[in-house]
Write an enzyme that holds these catalytic residues in place. Structure first.
Site: not given
Length: 304
Positions: A152, A176, A247, A250, A273, A282
């Site tokens: 990210r 995150k 992004h 990514r 994730h 994806y």
């Protein structure tokens, strides 16, 4: 961040009044709209982007990050409605000339498959970096790191030298919630980062920024908006017509791994994730790719 933090801005305060008096929304609806707006404003504050300067790419990346946090489709649709309402208000007040939410789709962000670059396009973008200029060397390393590691943009700007292990060929990413994950480093990424380091050492590095990998010419870590600008300029120079943001690299990283046969769980780990369900977008991209390949190459599809 609470919306009260932003109500010192008269535009935001007037927007709240507009929702009450002109739109006649209930207090619950107004509260929801303002809370969702606070999410966007916090995101923009971190990126040093004014809400009056936002474009579609910034909004889309914001919504993608919400999706990766597991925000439901229903909540995504509500947030998009709120953003459209806010930017319609800015248009009415003549504070902006174009509405960046025009292309945001309802009701599901997940139905909007992200743009993916092919390898030729990525190589073309990399080739635009002027490696006779130290900042060009840096920019090439930035693009390669985004693509090779699937980071990210916030993870890229926070990347620390002390978290890069060149001999072991991996780096530690702070994602995150301050969660750490290990991401392999490709030979190309290692080569480009090592090329940047001698130029980096010549910068007037500012106190508190000594460990950040990517710095600006003043010796401070890059902002998110600067990375957006770097990407935008290189994409334009390469003549790539797709809508590309940081992004996008990514997305391309994940899609190319899946097309190459990588396990979905492994891709989930590398992307950071929480749930493999987020990574499954994806598989839709891969199915699209496979459909094109079958149409192009299967003998039953070839015209005589």
């Amino acid at each position: 961040m609470k919306i009260e933090t932003f109500l010192d801005d008269p535009v935001i305060a007037n927007y709240q009044i507009y929702l009450s008096l002109e739109r006649s929304f209930s207090s619950n609806t107004i509260s929801s709209y303002m809370e969702d707006l606070a999410k966007l404003l916090s995101y923009l504050a971190e990126a040093h982007i004014s809400y009056k300067e936002v474009d579609y790419d910034v909004l889309f990346d914001f919504l993608v990050e919400l999706s990766e946090l597991g925000i439901s489709s229903r909540s995504q649709a509500r947030i998009i409605s709120g953003l459209k309402s806010f930017y319609h208000f800015l248009l009415l007040e003549k504070l902006i000339e174009d509405d960046p939410t025009d292309l945001l789709e309802l009701p599901k962000l997940s139905q909007h498959l992200p743009e993916v670059l092919n390898l030729d396009e990525i190589n073309s973008i990399l080739a635009q970096a002027d490696i006779s200029d130290p900042l060009g060397v840096r920019n090439k390393a930035i693009i390669e790191t985004l693509y090779s590691c699937g980071l990210r943009v916030s993870e890229l700007t926070e990347l620390l030298l002390s978290n890069i292990y060149f001999e072991e060929k991996y780096l530690v990413v702070i994602g995150k919630g301050n969660k750490q994950r290990l991401v392999p480093l490709s030979p190309q990424a290692i080569s480009n980062i090592l090329s940047w380091l001698p130029h980096r050492s010549e910068l007037p590095i500012q106190k508190g920024h000594e460990d950040y990998l990517f710095l600006n010419r003043r010796g401070k870590k890059l902002t998110r908006v600067m990375v957006f600008t770097i990407v935008k300029n290189l994409v334009e120079q390469a003549g790539v017509k797709k809508s590309v943001s940081p992004h996008t690299f990514r997305h391309s990283f994940a899609t190319h791994l899946l097309e190459g046969g990588a396990n979905l769980r492994a891709i989930q780990e590398m992307l950071g994730h929480k749930s493999v369900l987020t990574t499954e977008i994806y598989t839709h991209l891969s199915i699209h790719y496979l459909r094109e390949e079958i149409t192009e190459y299967h003998p039953r599809n070839k015209r005589k």
